[in-house]
Design a protein around this motif. Structure first.
Motif, PDB file in Angstrom:
ATOM      1  N   LEU A 108       1.018  -1.356  -0.010  1.00 46.44           N
ATOM      2  CA  LEU A 108       0.118   0.071  -0.142  1.00 46.44           C
ATOM      3  C   LEU A 108       0.659   1.351   0.085  1.00 46.44           C
ATOM      4  CD1 LEU A 108      -3.027  -0.481   0.083  1.00 46.44           C
ATOM      5  CD2 LEU A 108      -2.954   0.349   2.447  1.00 46.44           C
ATOM      6  N   ARG A 109       0.800   2.321  -0.768  1.00 45.89           N
ATOM      7  CA  ARG A 109       1.277   3.435  -0.887  1.00 45.89           C
ATOM      8  C   ARG A 109       0.734   4.540  -0.316  1.00 45.89           C
ATOM      9  NH1 ARG A 109       1.212   2.035  -6.492  1.00 45.89           N
ATOM     10  NH2 ARG A 109       2.983   0.843  -7.158  1.00 45.89           N
ATOM     11  N   VAL A 110       1.510   5.278   0.677  1.00 44.92           N
ATOM     12  CA  VAL A 110       1.074   6.466   1.430  1.00 44.92           C
ATOM     13  C   VAL A 110       1.826   7.682   0.884  1.00 44.92           C
ATOM     14  CG1 VAL A 110       0.739   7.128   3.887  1.00 44.92           C
ATOM     15  CG2 VAL A 110       0.504   4.883   3.486  1.00 44.92           C
ATOM     16  N   PHE A 111       1.028   8.567   0.536  1.00 46.39           N
ATOM     17  CA  PHE A 111       1.463   9.623  -0.183  1.00 46.39           C
ATOM     18  C   PHE A 111       1.652  10.841   1.128  1.00 46.39           C
ATOM     19  CE2 PHE A 111       1.309  14.007  -1.946  1.00 46.39           C
ATOM     20  CZ  PHE A 111       2.312  13.846  -3.030  1.00 46.39           C
ATOM     21  N   VAL A 112       2.722  11.359   1.243  1.00 47.45           N
ATOM     22  CA  VAL A 112       3.029  12.369   2.201  1.00 47.45           C
ATOM     23  C   VAL A 112       3.275  13.717   1.715  1.00 47.45           C
ATOM     24  CG1 VAL A 112       4.696  12.862   4.168  1.00 47.45           C
ATOM     25  CG2 VAL A 112       4.201  10.481   3.539  1.00 47.45           C
ATOM     26  N   SER A 113       2.407  14.554   1.834  1.00 47.50           N
ATOM     27  CA  SER A 113       2.472  15.924   1.374  1.00 47.50           C
ATOM     28  C   SER A 113       2.887  16.793   2.318  1.00 47.50           C
ATOM     29  CB  SER A 113       0.850  16.403   0.928  1.00 47.50           C
ATOM     30  OG  SER A 113       0.968  17.647   0.664  1.00 47.50           O
ATOM     31  N   SER A 114       3.830  17.963   2.382  1.00 49.36           N
ATOM     32  CA  SER A 114       4.342  18.860   3.081  1.00 49.36           C
ATOM     33  C   SER A 114       5.025  19.952   2.192  1.00 49.36           C
ATOM     34  CB  SER A 114       5.090  18.511   4.193  1.00 49.36           C
ATOM     35  OG  SER A 114       6.271  18.006   3.697  1.00 49.36           O
ATOM     36  N   ALA A 115       5.103  21.157   2.868  1.00 50.43           N
ATOM     37  CA  ALA A 115       5.838  22.204   1.932  1.00 50.43           C
ATOM     38  C   ALA A 115       7.252  21.800   2.068  1.00 50.43           C
ATOM     39  CB  ALA A 115       5.468  23.467   2.944  1.00 50.43           C
ATOM     40  N   LEU A 116       8.014  21.882   0.813  1.00 51.26           N
ATOM     41  CA  LEU A 116       9.342  21.602   0.921  1.00 51.26           C
ATOM     42  C   LEU A 116      10.122  22.896   1.918  1.00 51.26           C
ATOM     43  CD1 LEU A 116       9.819  20.477  -2.702  1.00 51.26           C
ATOM     44  CD2 LEU A 116       9.755  19.362  -0.893  1.00 51.26           C
ATOM     45  N   VAL A 171       5.232  15.397 -11.823  1.00 52.43           N
ATOM     46  CA  VAL A 171       5.514  14.315 -10.642  1.00 52.43           C
ATOM     47  C   VAL A 171       4.711  14.070  -9.418  1.00 52.43           C
ATOM     48  CG1 VAL A 171       7.585  13.464  -9.440  1.00 52.43           C
ATOM     49  CG2 VAL A 171       8.070  14.589 -11.444  1.00 52.43           C
ATOM     50  N   TYR A 172       4.337  15.012  -8.656  1.00 55.85           N
ATOM     51  CA  TYR A 172       3.457  14.935  -7.484  1.00 55.85           C
ATOM     52  C   TYR A 172       2.249  14.269  -7.748  1.00 55.85           C
ATOM     53  CZ  TYR A 172       1.923  19.868  -7.629  1.00 55.85           C
ATOM     54  OH  TYR A 172       1.331  21.023  -7.822  1.00 55.85           O
ATOM     55  N   ARG A 173       1.573  15.049  -9.322  1.00 53.57           N
ATOM     56  CA  ARG A 173       0.351  14.342  -9.602  1.00 53.57           C
ATOM     57  C   ARG A 173       0.432  12.750  -9.771  1.00 53.57           C
ATOM     58  NH1 ARG A 173      -2.532  18.587 -13.462  1.00 53.57           N
ATOM     59  NH2 ARG A 173      -3.364  20.035 -12.089  1.00 53.57           N
ATOM     60  N   ALA A 174       1.294  12.586 -10.547  1.00 55.91           N
ATOM     61  CA  ALA A 174       1.579  11.075 -10.993  1.00 55.91           C
ATOM     62  C   ALA A 174       1.833  10.307  -9.438  1.00 55.91           C
ATOM     63  CB  ALA A 174       2.737  10.866 -11.710  1.00 55.91           C
ATOM     64  N   TYR A 175       2.584  10.519  -8.459  1.00 55.70           N
ATOM     65  CA  TYR A 175       2.852  10.296  -7.260  1.00 55.70           C
ATOM     66  C   TYR A 175       1.487   9.825  -6.540  1.00 55.70           C
ATOM     67  CZ  TYR A 175       7.879  10.668  -7.571  1.00 55.70           C
ATOM     68  OH  TYR A 175       9.283  10.370  -7.848  1.00 55.70           O
ATOM     69  N   LEU A 176       0.740  11.148  -6.398  1.00 52.77           N
ATOM     70  CA  LEU A 176      -0.439  10.828  -5.791  1.00 52.77           C
ATOM     71  C   LEU A 176      -1.469   9.985  -6.471  1.00 52.77           C
ATOM     72  CD1 LEU A 176      -2.065  11.899  -3.309  1.00 52.77           C
ATOM     73  CD2 LEU A 176      -2.607  14.055  -4.621  1.00 52.77           C
ATOM     74  N   ALA A 177      -1.644   9.913  -7.749  1.00 53.23           N
ATOM     75  CA  ALA A 177      -2.586   9.167  -8.691  1.00 53.23           C
ATOM     76  C   ALA A 177      -2.370   7.474  -8.372  1.00 53.23           C
ATOM     77  CB  ALA A 177      -2.656   9.265 -10.051  1.00 53.23           C
ATOM     78  N   ARG A 178      -1.077   7.340  -7.917  1.00 51.10           N
ATOM     79  CA  ARG A 178      -0.851   5.979  -7.802  1.00 51.10           C
ATOM     80  C   ARG A 178      -0.608   5.428  -6.177  1.00 51.10           C
ATOM     81  NH1 ARG A 178       1.303   7.600 -12.354  1.00 51.10           N
ATOM     82  NH2 ARG A 178       1.173   6.261 -14.002  1.00 51.10           N
ATOM     83  N   SER A 179      -1.283   6.305  -5.246  1.00 47.75           N
ATOM     84  CA  SER A 179      -1.248   6.351  -3.964  1.00 47.75           C
ATOM     85  C   SER A 179      -2.713   5.821  -3.294  1.00 47.75           C
ATOM     86  CB  SER A 179      -0.763   7.366  -3.126  1.00 47.75           C
ATOM     87  OG  SER A 179       0.708   7.681  -3.430  1.00 47.75           O
ATOM     88  N   GLU A 180      -2.742   5.117  -2.249  1.00 46.72           N
ATOM     89  CA  GLU A 180      -4.039   4.730  -1.591  1.00 46.72           C
ATOM     90  C   GLU A 180      -4.481   5.670  -0.306  1.00 46.72           C
ATOM     91  OE1 GLU A 180      -2.515   1.613  -4.290  1.00 46.72           O
ATOM     92  OE2 GLU A 180      -1.579   2.404  -2.670  1.00 46.72           O
ATOM     93  N   VAL A 181      -3.392   6.279   0.431  1.00 48.90           N
ATOM     94  CA  VAL A 181      -3.752   7.000   1.484  1.00 48.90           C
ATOM     95  C   VAL A 181      -3.046   8.314   1.462  1.00 48.90           C
ATOM     96  CG1 VAL A 181      -3.534   6.925   4.044  1.00 48.90           C
ATOM     97  CG2 VAL A 181      -3.841   4.834   2.911  1.00 48.90           C
ATOM     98  N   PHE A 182      -3.430   9.327   2.055  1.00 37.27           N
ATOM     99  CA  PHE A 182      -3.056  10.583   1.903  1.00 37.27           C
ATOM    100  C   PHE A 182      -2.554  11.124   3.248  1.00 37.27           C
ATOM    101  CE2 PHE A 182      -3.253  15.279   2.232  1.00 37.27           C
ATOM    102  CZ  PHE A 182      -2.414  15.773   1.083  1.00 37.27           C
ATOM    103  N   VAL A 183      -1.376  11.634   3.649  1.00 39.11           N
ATOM    104  CA  VAL A 183      -0.863  12.088   4.797  1.00 39.11           C
ATOM    105  C   VAL A 183      -0.661  13.536   4.692  1.00 39.11           C
ATOM    106  CG1 VAL A 183       0.600  12.040   6.906  1.00 39.11           C
ATOM    107  CG2 VAL A 183      -0.325   9.889   5.915  1.00 39.11           C
ATOM    108  N   GLY A 184      -1.028  14.428   5.203  1.00 41.27           N
ATOM    109  CA  GLY A 184      -0.631  15.883   5.128  1.00 41.27           C
ATOM    110  C   GLY A 184      -0.077  16.371   6.319  1.00 41.27           C
ATOM    111  N   LEU A 185       0.992  17.128   6.150  1.00 39.44           N
ATOM    112  CA  LEU A 185       1.589  17.658   7.321  1.00 39.44           C
ATOM    113  C   LEU A 185       1.855  19.155   7.048  1.00 39.44           C
ATOM    114  CD1 LEU A 185       4.909  15.203   7.471  1.00 39.44           C
ATOM    115  CD2 LEU A 185       2.510  15.028   8.643  1.00 39.44           C
ATOM    116  N   TYR A 186       1.428  20.205   8.160  1.00 37.03           N
ATOM    117  CA  TYR A 186       1.425  21.628   7.780  1.00 37.03           C
ATOM    118  C   TYR A 186       2.086  22.227   9.063  1.00 37.03           C
ATOM    119  CZ  TYR A 186      -2.315  19.615   4.615  1.00 37.03           C
ATOM    120  OH  TYR A 186      -2.809  18.923   3.460  1.00 37.03           O
ATOM    121  N   TRP A 187       2.808  23.199   8.835  1.00 40.03           N
ATOM    122  CA  TRP A 187       3.293  24.057   9.688  1.00 40.03           C
ATOM    123  C   TRP A 187       3.148  25.668   9.599  1.00 40.03           C
ATOM    124  CZ3 TRP A 187       9.194  24.587  11.503  1.00 40.03           C
ATOM    125  CH2 TRP A 187       9.016  25.445  12.561  1.00 40.03           C
ATOM    126  N   GLN A 188       4.202  25.909   8.745  1.00 35.40           N
ATOM    127  CA  GLN A 188       4.277  27.649   8.508  1.00 35.40           C
ATOM    128  C   GLN A 188       4.092  28.011   6.953  1.00 35.40           C
ATOM    129  OE1 GLN A 188       5.729  30.051  12.074  1.00 35.40           O
ATOM    130  NE2 GLN A 188       7.583  28.935  11.474  1.00 35.40           N
TER     131      GLN A 188
END
Length: 208
Positions: free
Chosen positions: A18-26, A62-79
């Protein structure tokens, strides 16, 4: 290809995790991203992360392709909210959230954040108002790692319980916003349960 062949369920190879996509600001949350990656891998899942660097395709593709092939989304947010890509009105961070609408979402916000970008404040307000998904707050990488591991284990346990540990693949099942489990409780100190979930995921052909 015949219609019958097209309608067949997807058969996954034993190494298909299972692929878990991790999103956060670089540019921020580097330690937290590593902690999340370890937490995901501990459950024998595959962390999928977009990293800045030289590549053959535009970052947005790239990130659209990665996300399209993932099954769970994890979002990390700060500033940081990030910059909008060429031709875009919102940052990659917000676009990744919007594109994840059909996936289970686990969201985490680091506090305190005295210098939070106003556009990120707006995104978090929108998430709260829509009410389709909730988010947790955290203060450090160790705490975040535990939260992600526990929440993923609880999410997977619910899925297996609901499906009766079915081997049906997710692409054939209805998809929609999936909030955090209402009764989610910490799995800290419950290594047996976490181990059982990991063992189920390791079964050949087992997938959502």
């Amino acid at each position: 290809m015949s219609e019958g062949q097209e309608n067949k369920a997807v058969i996954r190879t034993p190494d298909r995790r299972l692929r878990v996509f991790v999103s956060s600001a670089l540019g921020e949350l580097a330690d937290e991203r590593r902690a999340v990656s370890r937490a995901i891998s501990a459950l024998r899942l595959t962390p999928v992360m977009f990293e800045q660097g030289a590549r053959a395709h535009p970052p947005r593709d790239v990130y659209r392709a990665y996300l399209a092939r993932s099954e769970v989304f994890v979002g990390l947010y700060w500033q940081h909210y990030g910059q909008a890509p060429p031709g875009g009105d919102v940052s990659g961070l917000e676009e990744e959230f919007d594109l994840s609408a059909g996936l289970p979402r686990l969201l985490y916000v680091k506090e305190p954040a005295s210098g939070r970008d106003l556009r990120l404040v707006g995104l978090l307000d929108r998430i709260r108002q829509e009410g389709a998904v909730s988010y947790r707050t955290f203060s450090g990488s160790a705490e975040l790692g535990r939260l992600v591991r526990d929440d993923l284990a609880a999410l997977l346990s619910e899925r297996f319980a609901t499906a009766g540990v079915s081997t049906r693949a997710w692409p054939g099942r209805p998809r929609g916003p999936r909030p955090l489990p209402v009764t989610a409780t910490t799995l800290f100190g419950r290594q047996q349960e976490i181990g059982e979930v990991a063992a189920l995921l390791a079964r050949p052909g087992c997938g959502w």
